[in-house]
Structure formats: structure tokens, C-alpha cells
Design an enzyme around this catalytic site. Structure first.
Site, short mmCIF file in Angstrom:
data_model
loop_
_atom_site.label_atom_id
_atom_site.label_comp_id
_atom_site.label_asym_id
_atom_site.label_seq_id
_atom_site.Cartn_x
_atom_site.Cartn_y
_atom_site.Cartn_z
N GLY A 12 0.98 -1.07 -0.32
CA GLY A 12 -0.06 0.16 -0.26
C GLY A 12 1.06 1.43 0.33
N GLN A 13 0.41 2.51 0.20
CA GLN A 13 0.85 3.80 0.09
C GLN A 13 1.97 3.60 1.03
OE1 GLN A 13 -0.80 8.16 -0.27
NE2 GLN A 13 -0.63 7.62 2.13
N ASP A 59 -2.72 -13.14 4.40
CA ASP A 59 -3.35 -12.62 4.12
C ASP A 59 -3.93 -12.09 5.87
OD1 ASP A 59 -6.04 -12.73 2.07
OD2 ASP A 59 -6.90 -12.04 3.30
N ALA A 82 -2.14 -3.27 7.19
CA ALA A 82 -3.49 -4.02 6.67
C ALA A 82 -4.34 -4.08 6.54
CB ALA A 82 -2.84 -5.73 6.27
N SER A 85 -8.74 -0.49 3.14
CA SER A 85 -8.53 1.30 4.12
C SER A 85 -10.02 2.25 3.38
CB SER A 85 -7.60 1.49 3.72
OG SER A 85 -7.33 2.20 2.46
N THR A 126 -7.01 6.02 12.52
CA THR A 126 -7.27 6.67 12.13
C THR A 126 -7.75 7.10 12.53
OG1 THR A 126 -8.51 7.08 9.76
CG2 THR A 126 -9.26 4.95 10.93
N GLU A 128 -10.78 9.30 11.67
CA GLU A 128 -12.02 8.15 11.79
C GLU A 128 -12.39 8.07 12.80
OE1 GLU A 128 -14.51 7.92 8.36
OE2 GLU A 128 -13.18 9.54 7.61
N TYR A 151 -16.11 1.04 8.07
CA TYR A 151 -13.99 1.29 7.38
C TYR A 151 -14.55 1.92 9.51
CZ TYR A 151 -9.72 3.58 7.92
OH TYR A 151 -8.69 3.65 7.52
N LYS A 155 -12.27 -0.33 12.69
CA LYS A 155 -10.62 0.41 13.01
C LYS A 155 -10.75 1.15 14.55
CE LYS A 155 -7.56 1.40 9.98
NZ LYS A 155 -6.48 0.49 10.10
P1 NAP Z 1 -3.82 1.41 1.47
O1 NAP Z 1 -2.89 2.23 0.71
O2 NAP Z 1 -5.68 1.26 0.94
O3 NAP Z 1 -3.17 0.23 1.30
C1 NAP Z 1 -3.79 -1.44 2.73
C2 NAP Z 1 -2.92 -2.15 2.20
O4 NAP Z 1 -3.47 -3.55 2.56
C3 NAP Z 1 -2.21 -2.79 0.54
O5 NAP Z 1 -1.08 -3.10 0.77
C4 NAP Z 1 -3.76 -4.42 0.34
O6 NAP Z 1 -2.91 -5.51 -0.26
C5 NAP Z 1 -3.33 -4.46 2.19
N1 NAP Z 1 -4.43 -5.32 2.38
C6 NAP Z 1 -6.29 -4.99 2.34
N2 NAP Z 1 -6.52 -5.88 2.48
C7 NAP Z 1 -5.86 -7.09 2.89
C8 NAP Z 1 -5.83 -8.30 3.36
N3 NAP Z 1 -6.95 -9.29 3.30
N4 NAP Z 1 -4.67 -8.70 3.90
C9 NAP Z 1 -3.62 -8.19 3.78
N5 NAP Z 1 -3.31 -7.57 3.64
C10 NAP Z 1 -4.41 -6.81 2.52
O7 NAP Z 1 -3.65 2.08 2.91
P2 NAP Z 1 -3.02 3.50 3.47
O8 NAP Z 1 -3.10 4.63 3.23
O9 NAP Z 1 -0.93 3.09 2.84
O10 NAP Z 1 -3.25 3.24 4.72
C11 NAP Z 1 -2.39 2.28 5.61
C12 NAP Z 1 -2.96 1.73 6.25
O11 NAP Z 1 -3.14 3.20 7.58
C13 NAP Z 1 -4.38 1.16 6.28
O12 NAP Z 1 -4.55 1.10 7.27
C14 NAP Z 1 -5.42 2.25 7.01
O13 NAP Z 1 -6.55 2.14 6.71
C15 NAP Z 1 -4.69 3.23 7.58
N6 NAP Z 1 -4.79 4.88 7.68
C16 NAP Z 1 -4.80 5.49 6.32
C17 NAP Z 1 -4.61 6.59 5.90
C18 NAP Z 1 -4.43 7.47 5.18
O14 NAP Z 1 -4.77 8.37 5.24
N7 NAP Z 1 -3.70 7.09 4.48
C19 NAP Z 1 -4.70 7.54 7.66
C20 NAP Z 1 -5.43 6.81 8.77
C21 NAP Z 1 -5.14 5.75 8.98
P3 NAP Z 1 -3.38 -5.27 -1.80
O15 NAP Z 1 -2.50 -4.37 -2.20
O16 NAP Z 1 -2.54 -6.35 -1.83
O17 NAP Z 1 -5.15 -4.56 -2.04
O1 G4F Z 2 -10.29 10.80 -0.28
P1 G4F Z 2 -11.11 9.41 0.81
O2 G4F Z 2 -11.73 9.15 -0.34
O3 G4F Z 2 -10.62 9.89 2.60
P2 G4F Z 2 -11.40 9.46 3.59
O4 G4F Z 2 -12.90 8.73 3.23
O5 G4F Z 2 -11.43 10.51 4.90
O6 G4F Z 2 -10.63 7.96 4.41
C1 G4F Z 2 -8.69 8.27 3.91
O7 G4F Z 2 -9.06 8.95 5.02
C2 G4F Z 2 -9.15 8.18 6.75
C3 G4F Z 2 -8.45 8.87 7.89
O8 G4F Z 2 -9.28 9.85 8.15
C4 G4F Z 2 -7.96 7.04 6.64
F1 G4F Z 2 -8.67 6.36 7.48
C5 G4F Z 2 -9.61 6.10 5.66
O9 G4F Z 2 -8.43 5.16 5.37
C6 G4F Z 2 -8.76 6.56 3.81
O10 G4F Z 2 -7.16 6.72 3.87
O11 G4F Z 2 -12.64 10.84 1.21
C7 G4F Z 2 -12.14 12.24 1.05
C8 G4F Z 2 -13.68 13.00 1.53
C9 G4F Z 2 -14.89 12.69 2.21
O12 G4F Z 2 -15.49 12.61 2.80
C10 G4F Z 2 -15.74 12.11 0.68
O13 G4F Z 2 -17.28 12.16 0.78
O14 G4F Z 2 -13.31 13.59 0.22
C11 G4F Z 2 -14.97 13.33 -0.05
N1 G4F Z 2 -15.32 13.50 -1.56
C12 G4F Z 2 -15.97 14.20 -2.17
N2 G4F Z 2 -15.80 13.34 -3.76
C13 G4F Z 2 -14.77 12.18 -2.10
C14 G4F Z 2 -15.08 12.27 -3.42
N3 G4F Z 2 -14.02 10.72 -1.48
C15 G4F Z 2 -14.08 10.10 -2.95
N4 G4F Z 2 -12.84 9.25 -2.38
N5 G4F Z 2 -14.41 10.02 -3.78
C16 G4F Z 2 -14.88 10.83 -4.44
O15 G4F Z 2 -15.55 11.41 -5.98
#
Ligand code: NAP
Ligand code: G4F
Length: 352
Positions: A12-13, A59, A82, A85, A126, A128, A151, A155
Site C-alpha cells: 500500500g501507500q 492474508d 493492512a 482502507s 485513524t 475516522e 470502516y 478501526k
Molecule cells: P492502502 O494504500 O489502501 O493499503 C492497504 C494495504 O492493505 C495494501 O497493501 C493491501 O494489499 C493490504 N490489504 C488489504 N486487505 C488485505 C488483506 N485481507 N490481507 C492482507 N493485506 C491486505 O492504505 P494506506 O493509505 O497505505 O494506509 C495504511 C493503513 O493506514 C491502513 O490500515 C489505513 O486504513 C490506515 N490509515 C490510512 C490513512 C491515510 O490517510 N492514508 C489515515 C489513517 C489510517 P493489496 O495491495 O493487495 O490491496
Molecule cells: O479521500 P477519501 O476517500 O478519504 P477518507 O474518507 O477521508 O478516508 C481516508 O482517510 C482516513 C483518515 O481520516 C483513513 F483512515 C482512510 O483509510 C482513508 O485513507 O475522502 C475524503 C473526503 C470524504 O469526505 C469524501 O466524501 O472526500 C469526499 N469526496 C468527495 N468526492 C470524495 C469524492 N471521496 C472520494 N473517495 N471520491 C470522490 O469522488
């Protein structure tokens, strides 16, 4: 002796940036990948041949596999990244999200408790969890939780079992409560990357306009590269604890759109309200942004704004990248991707 880290969600990212960081600190990095019918290693391709980087199939739904991996790798640190997300998608696959994003965490914690209880554990919690209740902003470690999606609820379970395994079994288990963090590696179905990839396509002439959902939602957006440093610092603290990582700034989706178009020299003028709101190019009058209710969520988190003071004071962590620099970086990278490849890369912002 170099330290050994195990990262779930390594493809993932965040997994990709964290792997780079730990390799640069001489860690032996083990990552768990899922077997997929197509290539899922795009974000880690550049480090895959590093001799200190090892991949294992696994997994989060398979507790035997997790237990075996902990026994084989014997990690000093586990980063549980993982998850299913995507918040919007969690309304479509709620049970699966609960299984992977929620119950998966206790499977991993149990593996650690049974096999190697001196392992340090990081849980990707998160913002969230807070649910974005306006009166609670800015949100800190003391803000009450009120998740607004399957979600968020999954979490929440993971957050509490992490605290519980720390208190019940003395495991060095920590939550990083991270606000949104983005990058050129962000999935294209999250709103920021959907906007920047769409702008690159518009500039390339392969897309007319961007269709979005709620333009009023406010998010505290930082750069993922800064946030993985915070994850590492959380596990280097002298005691296990929970920390918010955020920028302390919030912007609407509309502002992100404006800032991203600004990077390609386009000023947006908004006309209409609600689902009739549209964004036009000031210079040409061309329609560039529209609202499509299909991207609305059954419940929305309106306002996220974090208070990172605890992490700043105790860990010495601070975000380095500004909102403007983040937007600039993402637009520039997507423009160069589009230029480099013909036909343009196929991604699926229409699903986001
Ligand atoms: P991401 O890009 O969606 O990456 C998710 C990772 O989880 C990918 O490597 C995915 O594998 C793996 N995964 C999904 N389902 C799985 C399963 N059943 N078994 C094993 N691996 C699995 O998310 P991210 O943005 O890097 O975020 C990393 C973590 O931080 C997540 O837990 C997310 O919920 C949390 N988080 C993210 C943010 C944010 O803003 N980015 C903020 C707060 C918390 P594949 O590549 O195979 O799909
Ligand atoms: O980019 P989003 O999908 O991110 P969201 O829902 O904030 O979640 C991300 O951040 C969380 C941390 O706060 C993580 F835990 C979670 O795993 C993920 O990384 O949406 C951001 C906002 C939302 O309010 C959504 O309703 O953008 C709004 N939005 C408006 N138009 C959209 C769109 N979101 C998406 N994905 N696609 C749209 O077209």
C-alpha cells in the site's frame, strides 16, 4: 545486529514509504503480500531486489498464516498497515471490512502474544474514529470517538484491542491515530489522487471533467512520507502509547480542487449550489468539475482537524510538507506519468 520489522499492507501507500524508511535505517524488512492474479507490487518495485527486503504471502483473514509468519520472521517490530482502507467502499463490503480491518488485528495480536510477546506493535488507527463531529475539532488523543462508517467502526475495534493487549498482556502495543495523508502513490479512488490524476488526463485531452461527491467535506491532509517517520518514532518511544499525527490545518475538497488546478494555471469559478454546483475555467468558461451524487456516502465525516501537540512534544515529530507542496508534488507526478505513457495509464477514479 539490525532490527527486524514485519509490515502488513506493504504494497500500500504507507507500506511502501515505511519500507524505504526502515531499509534506510538498516532494518531487515519483511512484508506480507496477498496472492493476486495481477501485479500488486507497483509501489515497491524499486526495492524488491534489496537483499534486506523479504516478501511473504499472507492474508489478514488467515490466523494460522499470521502465527506462522510471526514465528518464522521473529520480528522486533510489527506495523499493522493492512486494511480494506476505503471508507466509501466499506459501506458496500461492510462484513469483509469488519473481518480484515477489525478482526484481522486481533489475529495478529494473538499471534504476537502466543509466539513472540516482546514484539513491538504499531496499529494503523485513524482520524475516522472521531467521526468529524464539528464541536470536537481540533481532535486529539482525548477526543471521544464516534465512527461514521463500517470502516471507522472496524478501526475502533482494532484501536481498543491494541490498548487492551497493552494493558492485559504488557505488550508494547501502540496506536498511531493518523489524519489523512496523501502522496503520488495514493490510491486513485481517494479524492486527492482522483483529482490529480483526472487533471493530468484533462491536460492530456483524454478526460473532459471531474465528477466528485461532497465538495464541502474538510480534511487535515499531510504527506505520507512525513507520517511514516511518525509511525517509526511511536515504536521508538520509551513506553507504549497512542499518538495523533496531523498537520493542524484543514481544507475542503473544493479547496483541494482549486489548489490542484492552480498548479496547471487554471483558475476555477464555482456556480450553482448542492448537486447543481459546477466548476468552470475562468479563462475559457469550460466545465471542469461537476457533482455526482453517486459519490455521496450514506453517512459523512464533515470535518477532520487534528491536534498533533502530543506527538510534537513527546516524539519530536512534526509534519514537514505543506498543503501547497503536497498538491504540487501530486499534480507534477501525475502530469509526468501521463506524458511518459501512451496510451495513458488506466485507473478507475470513476469508482472512487
Ligand atoms: P492502502 O494504500 O489502501 O493499503 C492497504 C494495504 O492493505 C495494501 O497493501 C493491501 O494489499 C493490504 N490489504 C488489504 N486487505 C488485505 C488483506 N485481507 N490481507 C492482507 N493485506 C491486505 O492504505 P494506506 O493509505 O497505505 O494506509 C495504511 C493503513 O493506514 C491502513 O490500515 C489505513 O486504513 C490506515 N490509515 C490510512 C490513512 C491515510 O490517510 N492514508 C489515515 C489513517 C489510517 P493489496 O495491495 O493487495 O490491496
Ligand atoms: O479521500 P477519501 O476517500 O478519504 P477518507 O474518507 O477521508 O478516508 C481516508 O482517510 C482516513 C483518515 O481520516 C483513513 F483512515 C482512510 O483509510 C482513508 O485513507 O475522502 C475524503 C473526503 C470524504 O469526505 C469524501 O466524501 O472526500 C469526499 N469526496 C468527495 N468526492 C470524495 C469524492 N471521496 C472520494 N473517495 N471520491 C470522490 O469522488
Amino acid at each position: 545486529m539490525s532490527k527486524i520489522a514485519f509490515i502488513t499492507g506493504v504494497t500500500g501507500q504507507d507500506g511502501s514509504y515505511l519500507s524505504e524508511l526502515l531499509l534506510s535505517k538498516d532494518y531487515e524488512v519483511h512484508g506480507m503480500i496477498r496472492r493476486q492474479s495481477t501485479n500488486c507490487t507497483q509501489r515497491i518495485e524499486h526495492i524488491i531486489d534489496n537483499k534486506n527486503f523479504v516478501l511473504h504471502y499472507g492474508d489478514m483473514s488467515d490466523s494460522h498464516n499470521l502465527t506462522e509468519l510471526i514465528g518464522k520472521i521473529k520480528p522486533d517490530e510489527v506495523y499493522n498497515l493492512a486494511a480494506q482502507s476505503h471508507v466509501g467502499t466499506s459501506f458496500e463490503v461492510p462484513e469483509y471490512t469488519a473481518e480484515v480491518t477489525g478482526v484481522g488485528t486481533i489475529k495478529l495480536l494473538e499471534a504476537i502474544r502466543q509466539v513472540k510477546p516482546d514484539t513491538k506493535f504499531y496499529q494503523a488507527s485513524t482520524s475516522e474514529l472521531f467521526g468529524g463531529i464539528p464541536e470536537t475539532a481540533p481532535q486529539s488523543e482525548k477526543t471521544p470517538f464516534y465512527p461514521k462508517s463500517p470502516y471507522g467502526a472496524a478501526k475502533l475495534y482494532s484501536y481498543w484491542v491494541t490498548v487492551n493487549y497493552r494493558e492485559a498482556y504488557n505488550i508494547f502495543a501502540c496506536n498511531g491515530i493518523l489524519f489523512n495523508h496523501e502522496s503520488p502513490r495514493r490510491g486513485t479512488d481517494f479524492v486527492t489522487r482522483k483529482i490529480t490524476t483526472s487533471i493530468a488526463k484533462i491536460m492530456n485531452g483524454t478526460l473532459d471533467k471531474i465528477s466528485l461527491g461532497n465538495l464541502n467535506a474538510k480534511r487535515d491532509w499531510g504527506f505520507a512520507g512525513d507520517y511514516v517517520e511518525g509511525m517509526w518514532l511511536i515504536l521508538q518511544n520509551d513506553k507504549p502509547d497512542d499518538f495523533v499525527l496531523a498537520t493542524g490545518e484543514t481544507h475542503t475538497v473544493r479547496e483541494f480542487v482549486e489548489a490542484a488546478f492552480d498548479e496547471v494555471g487554471i483558475k476555477i469559478e464555482w456556480r450553482g449550489t448542492g448537486i447543481e454546483e459546477k466548476g468552470y475555467c475562468v479563462k475559457t468558461g469550460k466545465l471542469l468539475v461537476e457533482v455526482n451524487p453517486k459519490f455521496f456516502r450514506p453517512a459523512e465525516v464533515d470535518l477532520l482537524l487534528g491536534n498533533p501537540s502530543k506527538a510534537e512534544n513527546i516524539l519530536g515529530w512534526k509534519r514537514k510538507t505543506t498543503f501547497k507542496d503536497l498538491v504540487k508534488m501530486m499534480v507534477a507526478e501525475d502530469l509526468s506519468n501521463v506524458k511518459q505513457s501512451y496510451p495513458p495509464p488506466r485507473n478507475f477514479p470513476e469508482l472512487g
